[in-house]
Design a protein around this motif. Structure first.
Motif, PDB file in Angstrom:
ATOM      1  N   ALA A 110     -31.391  16.044 -11.641  1.00  0.00           N
ATOM      2  CA  ALA A 110     -30.361  16.971 -11.158  1.00  0.00           C
ATOM      3  C   ALA A 110     -28.984  16.549 -11.661  1.00  0.00           C
ATOM      4  O   ALA A 110     -28.169  17.386 -12.050  1.00  0.00           O
ATOM      5  CB  ALA A 110     -30.373  17.026  -9.633  1.00  0.00           C
ATOM      6  N   PHE A 111     -28.729  15.239 -11.685  1.00  0.00           N
ATOM      7  CA  PHE A 111     -27.454  14.728 -12.183  1.00  0.00           C
ATOM      8  C   PHE A 111     -27.277  15.047 -13.664  1.00  0.00           C
ATOM      9  O   PHE A 111     -26.224  15.503 -14.095  1.00  0.00           O
ATOM     10  CB  PHE A 111     -27.377  13.218 -11.950  1.00  0.00           C
ATOM     11  CG  PHE A 111     -26.206  12.562 -12.624  1.00  0.00           C
ATOM     12  CD1 PHE A 111     -24.932  12.703 -12.112  1.00  0.00           C
ATOM     13  CD2 PHE A 111     -26.380  11.805 -13.776  1.00  0.00           C
ATOM     14  CE1 PHE A 111     -23.842  12.099 -12.725  1.00  0.00           C
ATOM     15  CE2 PHE A 111     -25.304  11.203 -14.393  1.00  0.00           C
ATOM     16  CZ  PHE A 111     -24.032  11.345 -13.872  1.00  0.00           C
ATOM     17  N   ILE A 112     -28.314  14.821 -14.441  1.00  0.00           N
ATOM     18  CA  ILE A 112     -28.250  15.076 -15.887  1.00  0.00           C
ATOM     19  C   ILE A 112     -28.086  16.566 -16.163  1.00  0.00           C
ATOM     20  O   ILE A 112     -27.372  16.965 -17.076  1.00  0.00           O
ATOM     21  CB  ILE A 112     -29.514  14.529 -16.598  1.00  0.00           C
ATOM     22  CG1 ILE A 112     -29.530  13.006 -16.531  1.00  0.00           C
ATOM     23  CG2 ILE A 112     -29.603  14.994 -18.033  1.00  0.00           C
ATOM     24  CD1 ILE A 112     -28.373  12.329 -17.237  1.00  0.00           C
ATOM     25  N   ASN A 113     -28.745  17.406 -15.379  1.00  0.00           N
ATOM     26  CA  ASN A 113     -28.671  18.848 -15.608  1.00  0.00           C
ATOM     27  C   ASN A 113     -27.335  19.461 -15.198  1.00  0.00           C
ATOM     28  O   ASN A 113     -27.050  20.590 -15.562  1.00  0.00           O
ATOM     29  CB  ASN A 113     -29.819  19.560 -14.896  1.00  0.00           C
ATOM     30  CG  ASN A 113     -31.143  19.340 -15.594  1.00  0.00           C
ATOM     31  OD1 ASN A 113     -31.182  19.109 -16.797  1.00  0.00           O
ATOM     32  ND2 ASN A 113     -32.221  19.406 -14.841  1.00  0.00           N
ATOM     33  N   LYS A 114     -26.548  18.714 -14.418  1.00  0.00           N
ATOM     34  CA  LYS A 114     -25.226  19.217 -14.062  1.00  0.00           C
ATOM     35  C   LYS A 114     -24.378  19.268 -15.329  1.00  0.00           C
ATOM     36  O   LYS A 114     -24.451  18.409 -16.178  1.00  0.00           O
ATOM     37  CB  LYS A 114     -24.535  18.301 -13.040  1.00  0.00           C
ATOM     38  CG  LYS A 114     -25.054  18.464 -11.655  1.00  0.00           C
ATOM     39  CD  LYS A 114     -24.236  17.593 -10.726  1.00  0.00           C
ATOM     40  CE  LYS A 114     -24.793  17.666  -9.321  1.00  0.00           C
ATOM     41  NZ  LYS A 114     -24.069  16.776  -8.414  1.00  0.00           N
ATOM     42  N   GLY A 115     -23.552  20.266 -15.421  1.00  0.00           N
ATOM     43  CA  GLY A 115     -22.698  20.419 -16.592  1.00  0.00           C
ATOM     44  C   GLY A 115     -21.719  19.283 -16.761  1.00  0.00           C
ATOM     45  O   GLY A 115     -21.385  18.900 -17.875  1.00  0.00           O
ATOM     46  N   PHE A 123     -36.017  10.012  -9.403  1.00  0.00           N
ATOM     47  CA  PHE A 123     -36.126  10.714 -10.686  1.00  0.00           C
ATOM     48  C   PHE A 123     -35.640  12.154 -10.556  1.00  0.00           C
ATOM     49  O   PHE A 123     -34.986  12.682 -11.453  1.00  0.00           O
ATOM     50  CB  PHE A 123     -37.568  10.675 -11.212  1.00  0.00           C
ATOM     51  CG  PHE A 123     -37.987   9.295 -11.652  1.00  0.00           C
ATOM     52  CD1 PHE A 123     -37.335   8.648 -12.688  1.00  0.00           C
ATOM     53  CD2 PHE A 123     -39.036   8.656 -11.018  1.00  0.00           C
ATOM     54  CE1 PHE A 123     -37.722   7.382 -13.093  1.00  0.00           C
ATOM     55  CE2 PHE A 123     -39.426   7.390 -11.409  1.00  0.00           C
ATOM     56  CZ  PHE A 123     -38.773   6.748 -12.455  1.00  0.00           C
ATOM     57  N   LYS A 124     -35.949  12.786  -9.425  1.00  0.00           N
ATOM     58  CA  LYS A 124     -35.471  14.150  -9.188  1.00  0.00           C
ATOM     59  C   LYS A 124     -33.949  14.179  -9.101  1.00  0.00           C
ATOM     60  O   LYS A 124     -33.296  15.063  -9.652  1.00  0.00           O
ATOM     61  CB  LYS A 124     -36.088  14.723  -7.913  1.00  0.00           C
ATOM     62  CG  LYS A 124     -37.554  15.078  -8.042  1.00  0.00           C
ATOM     63  CD  LYS A 124     -38.096  15.639  -6.745  1.00  0.00           C
ATOM     64  CE  LYS A 124     -39.589  15.912  -6.864  1.00  0.00           C
ATOM     65  NZ  LYS A 124     -40.149  16.423  -5.606  1.00  0.00           N
ATOM     66  N   GLU A 125     -33.379  13.192  -8.397  1.00  0.00           N
ATOM     67  CA  GLU A 125     -31.926  13.120  -8.288  1.00  0.00           C
ATOM     68  C   GLU A 125     -31.279  12.862  -9.643  1.00  0.00           C
ATOM     69  O   GLU A 125     -30.253  13.447  -9.984  1.00  0.00           O
ATOM     70  CB  GLU A 125     -31.521  12.020  -7.300  1.00  0.00           C
ATOM     71  CG  GLU A 125     -31.842  12.350  -5.866  1.00  0.00           C
ATOM     72  CD  GLU A 125     -31.536  11.197  -4.925  1.00  0.00           C
ATOM     73  OE1 GLU A 125     -30.970  10.164  -5.383  1.00  0.00           O
ATOM     74  OE2 GLU A 125     -31.862  11.327  -3.736  1.00  0.00           O
ATOM     75  N   PHE A 126     -31.908  11.983 -10.443  1.00  0.00           N
ATOM     76  CA  PHE A 126     -31.384  11.694 -11.772  1.00  0.00           C
ATOM     77  C   PHE A 126     -31.453  12.941 -12.658  1.00  0.00           C
ATOM     78  O   PHE A 126     -30.508  13.251 -13.381  1.00  0.00           O
ATOM     79  CB  PHE A 126     -32.163  10.541 -12.418  1.00  0.00           C
ATOM     80  CG  PHE A 126     -31.664  10.171 -13.781  1.00  0.00           C
ATOM     81  CD1 PHE A 126     -30.439   9.520 -13.918  1.00  0.00           C
ATOM     82  CD2 PHE A 126     -32.394  10.469 -14.921  1.00  0.00           C
ATOM     83  CE1 PHE A 126     -29.958   9.177 -15.169  1.00  0.00           C
ATOM     84  CE2 PHE A 126     -31.920  10.133 -16.167  1.00  0.00           C
ATOM     85  CZ  PHE A 126     -30.708   9.476 -16.301  1.00  0.00           C
TER      86      PHE A 126
END
Length: 183
Positions: A9-14, A4-7
């Motif tokens: 981080a992925f979503i928060n990437k521009g 969930f943390k990795e997901f």
């Protein structure tokens, strides 16, 4: 929990958000371009060519009633004929070309609006390998080189134009305030 943390981080990437916006804009743009081609561009082109309706431009490959002439794709297919829909394909090709031109123009505008990053590398004067501008020794040939300064990022023409516009608006408001005070 780690996934969930990795997901997150992925979503928060521009890039993930940019990709989602691009897909949404692309799907909306596709329907607009398809309508532009089908409803605006192809009817006058068909009229110029000799009153041809490109959406109904087809060839019967086989099946259906022997020797029958069909006026529409739907009529041919309802009779069991297999059709080669040339007009539909032509509309799709033109839609594709218009979409690609629009995307090309959009990308050029976005790229011209981005600041140009300063150049941070240079060629070694001795071995011609690519080295950092701040280097004092070439890591490839071990020659002593003079370090160079890395300048700030170049300002784009769009940014310069916006600054110029902002200063003009500020000057105009100052003049307007002076005129209002005099009255």
């Amino acid at each position: 929990m780690k996934i969930f943390k990795e997901f997150k981080a992925f979503i928060n990437k521009g890039s993930a958000i940019d990709m989602a916006v691009g897909i949404i804009v692309g799907s909306v743009m596709t329907s607009v371009v398809n309508s532009l081609v089908k409803d605006i561009i192809m009817p006058p082109v068909g009229l110029l060519i000799g009153n041809v309706d490109f959406s109904q431009w087809f060839y019967v490959l086989g099946g259906g009633e022997a020797g029958a002439h069909y006026n529409t794709i739907a009529a041919a297919q309802a009779a069991g004929a297999t059709t080669l829909n040339l007009g539909t394909f032509l509309n799709a090709v033109i839609s594709f070309l218009i979409t690609m031109i629009a995307i090309f123009i959009f990308v050029k505008i976005v790229n011209s609006a981005r600041s140009k990053a300063p150049v941070t590398t240079r060629a070694c004067p001795y071995c011609k390998q690519n080295i950092s501008k701040a280097a004092t020794k070439c890591p490839f040939c071990c020659s002593a080189v003079k370090p160079e300064e890395i300048g700030p990022a170049e300002e784009t023409e769009l940014a310069k134009g916006l600054k110029n516009l902002k200063s003009r608006v500020l000057n105009a408001t100052k003049v307007a305030k002076k005129v209002v005070k005099k009255k």
